[in-house]
Design an enzyme around this catalytic site. Structure first.
Site, PDB file in Angstrom:
ATOM      1  N   ASP A 292       0.780  -1.259   0.000  1.00  0.00           N
ATOM      2  CA  ASP A 292       0.000   0.000   0.000  1.00  0.00           C
ATOM      3  C   ASP A 292       0.802   1.294   0.000  1.00  0.00           C
ATOM      4  OD1 ASP A 292      -2.159  -1.653   0.181  1.00  0.00           O
ATOM      5  OD2 ASP A 292      -2.806  -0.984   2.158  1.00  0.00           O
ATOM      6  N   ASP A 515      -8.517  -8.277   8.788  1.00  0.00           N
ATOM      7  CA  ASP A 515      -8.016  -7.048   8.172  1.00  0.00           C
ATOM      8  C   ASP A 515      -8.053  -5.876   9.141  1.00  0.00           C
ATOM      9  OD1 ASP A 515      -7.613  -8.044   5.511  1.00  0.00           O
ATOM     10  OD2 ASP A 515      -9.788  -8.055   5.262  1.00  0.00           O
TER      11      ASP A 515
HETATM   12  C1  BGC Z   1      -1.756  -6.568   9.827  1.00  0.00           C
HETATM   13  C2  BGC Z   1      -0.541  -7.349  10.254  1.00  0.00           C
HETATM   14  C3  BGC Z   1      -0.737  -8.803   9.897  1.00  0.00           C
HETATM   15  C4  BGC Z   1      -1.088  -8.953   8.447  1.00  0.00           C
HETATM   16  C5  BGC Z   1      -1.365 -10.371   8.042  1.00  0.00           C
HETATM   17  C6  BGC Z   1      -2.060  -6.812   8.393  1.00  0.00           C
HETATM   18  O1  BGC Z   1      -3.266  -6.195   8.037  1.00  0.00           O
HETATM   19  O2  BGC Z   1      -1.551  -5.221  10.071  1.00  0.00           O
HETATM   20  O3  BGC Z   1      -0.347  -7.213  11.633  1.00  0.00           O
HETATM   21  O4  BGC Z   1       0.420  -9.532  10.194  1.00  0.00           O
HETATM   22  O5  BGC Z   1      -2.235  -8.179   8.140  1.00  0.00           O
HETATM   23  O6  BGC Z   1      -2.524 -10.867   8.599  1.00  0.00           O
END
Ligand code: BGC
Length: 577
Positions: A292, A515
């Site tokens: 992103d 998410d």
């Molecule tokens: C989170 C991370 C996480 C990743 C995978 C991201 O949206 O901020 O902490 O490891 O997703 O699930």
């Protein structure tokens, strides 16, 4: 992490017979003022045709004297119409196409090439143009007037950097690492053992993750485990930039906007030290670099309805660019590391006014890392839900004379799915100077869209909206929705070489990991509460002020979300056995 979808502030339909940015190829051409200089050019025209539409690249090599400014022209034999282009500025009048250099690629040295590309529609046949002109002179593959004083080149100029020790596709023939921590969570779910042996990425989402959080596995433990499994490839997400997640709140990180030194010395350097350990040299270490971040600089850092102050700050202080360039440089120096830079998704960057600046920013950041060869490829759809392929409508379809681009769902985008976007982006990036072997990845962990709501065929031809909404497999309320989407299913299983230009389908977002929380949750991970994860929220400028479609009762980003895992199993496509 998030993928705000942002339509350009000014969206541009294509004026009839005109103009999109396009790539241009430079070849030798004499202008009056240059009369007396040697001129010559050759064009290599390669197209990818799906019937009714195609993308093409016209790689022009300048065989004459160096040019400062170039114009490439050709005539189509049929009714081909360019709808968008890159690596040059494109215009069309009837069958005649003119591509002029962009501001940044006007100089073309002797034997240098430039590779403008475009997307077009057609009916009938789609033959390659019979001839091309560079600066007014027909490209014959040789030089003309006057005869060169030095011998003409005997071999074509190299188009790619000297080969290193890296393989072309790190996934081809590789045994991929299965993360035992994710695997155990998946296997503990009813039905989860059907997928618990799939490879998923490990997210290094904070400095502490390098050593392991709360007694969990760190980077070394994962790589040691990969050796034990006999794995020859493993995927890690580099995700801890200063001011992380500037257009959303759910995955805000631990580093403040100015913490660039900390990012370099406490995050990237230790990761590079571990990855360069000789005992891991037999593993293709795939890195997904900073989801992103660069896309947010393009669309959310000022001048659009979706912009945030946080993104404007990160653009102004340069720390996204500096951080990504540093990561690419340090990790790119390790011969068995393969850097794939995050490239958003089609419903974020698919408009020309987002797509073209993205290509330029990627080139700029790669150059800032020391060399474009630090980038092995790009990844699209990381942790997003956009379909790999929409089977029941194409961007070139029309309903009663109205293009599907005009539908509410497509909203003038040039792409309707990830694979077409990834392939076009690849072509554009190669045109902008990236290696011709550049490979793309698509995160297919949650873009399956199966289950009972999946359409079985095209929508009705009653209107362009009926047609698109009735036929699209992506059932989101709006393509800008991104958090814990209800109705989503597991997508294609991880696979190497699934399509032209695509190195692999990968599961970067581990299915079952949230998410973002659907309400405010206290935490020490820096994570905020983004209302896009709240099913009662009615949206913002980045999702057209629509409901979010998020599942309720979600935990913090990255935490296990059983209800979502079950939703993904239920709606898997291809369906699970
Ligand atoms: C989170 C991370 C996480 C990743 C995978 C991201 O949206 O901020 O902490 O490891 O997703 O699930």
């Amino acid at each position: 992490m998030r993928h705000p979808s942002v339509r350009p502030a000014v969206r541009r339909g294509l004026a009839a017979g005109a103009a999109a940015a396009l790539l241009a190829t430079g070849a030798v051409v004499l202008t009056q003022a240059e009369a007396g200089a040697a001129a010559g050019c050759k064009v290599d025209y390669v197209k990818n045709d799906w019937g009714g539409g195609f993308t093409a690249t016209a790689t022009v090599t300048n065989l004459g004297d160096a040019l400062n400014g170039w114009t490439l022209e050709w005539d189509f034999a049929g009714d081909q119409k360019v709808t968008s282009g890159w690596t040059g500025t494109f215009s069309q009048s009837g069958q005649h196409v003119t591509v002029k250099n962009a501001s940044w690629n006007g100089s073309l040295a002797t034997n240098a090439s430039v590779a403008p590309g475009f997307q077009a529609t057609y009916s009938g046949t789609n033959a390659a143009p019979a001839s091309f002109k560079l600066n007014g002179q027909t490209c014959t593959g040789g030089t003309s007037s006057p005869p060169p004083t030095s011998p003409p080149p005997t071999s074509p100029p190299p188009t790619s950097p000297p080969p290193g020790t890296r393989v072309d596709n790190p996934f081809a023939g590789a045994k991929q690492y299965v993360n035992p921590e994710w695997s155990a969570l998946a296997a503990a779910e009813p039905g989860g053992s059907k997928i618990s042996n799939q490879p998923t990425a490990v997210w290094l989402d904070r400095i502490a993750a390098i050593e392991g959080v709360n007694g969990g596995m760190g980077l070394r433990a994962h790589l040691d485990q990969a050796l034990k499994e006999g794995a020859t490839s493993a995927e890690f997400v580099i995700y801890d930039l200063p001011g992380r997640d500037c257009a959303a709140l759910a995955s805000n990180g631990e580093l403040g906007p100015t913490d660039i030194d900390k990012y370099k010395t406490q995050y990237i350097d230790p990761i590079a030290a571990i990855m360069s350990d000789a005992k891991y040299a037999g593993i293709h270490i795939v890195t997904v670099v900073e989801p992103d971040s660069l896309p947010n600089l393009v669309t959310n850092a000022g001048g659009t309805a979706g912009s945030t102050d946080a993104c404007a700050t990160m653009k102004a202080n340069g720390n996204y660019v500096n951080g990504v360039a540093y990561a690419l440089k340090k990790l790119g120096a390790i011969p068995n590391v393969y850097n794939y830079v995050d490239a958003g998704h089609h419903a974020w960057l698919g408009w020309d006014s987002n797509f073209n600046p993205t290509v330029q920013l990627f080139a700029q950041v790669a150059d800032a890392s020391g060399s474009k060869s630090n980038v092995h490829g790009f990844i699209t759809n990381t942790a997003n839900y956009s379909a790999t392929h929409e089977p029941y409508f194409k961007v070139t379809d029309t309903v009663n004379g109205t293009t599907v681009r005009q539908s509410k769902w497509v909203d003038w985008n040039n792409y309707v799915d990830e694979q077409s976007y990834a392939q076009a982006l690849r072509t554009a990036l190669v045109g902008a100077g990236f290696d011709s072997h550049l490979g793309m990845l698509i995160d297919t962990s949650r873009n399956g869209w199966g289950g009972s709501a999946r359409p079985a065929g095209p929508g009705p031809l009653t209107s362009v909206d009926d047609y698109v909404n009735g036929g699209r497999i992506d059932r989101r309320i709006h393509a800008g929705n991104w958090c814990n989407q209800s109705g989503a299913g597991l997508g294609e299983r991880p696979a190497a070489d699934p399509a032209t230009g695509i190195d692999a389908y990968v599961w970067v977002k581990p299915p079952g990991e949230s998410d973002g929380a659907s309400q405010l949750v206290d935490n020490d991970e820096g994570k905020g509460f983004d209302r896009m994860c709240d099913p009662t929220y009615t949206g913002n400028a980045r999702n057209g002020n629509n409901p979010t479609g998020a599942l309720p009762n979600a935990p913090l980003a990255g935490h296990w979300f059983s209800a979502q895992f079950q939703e993904l199993l239920k709606n898997a496509y291809p369906a699970l056995p």
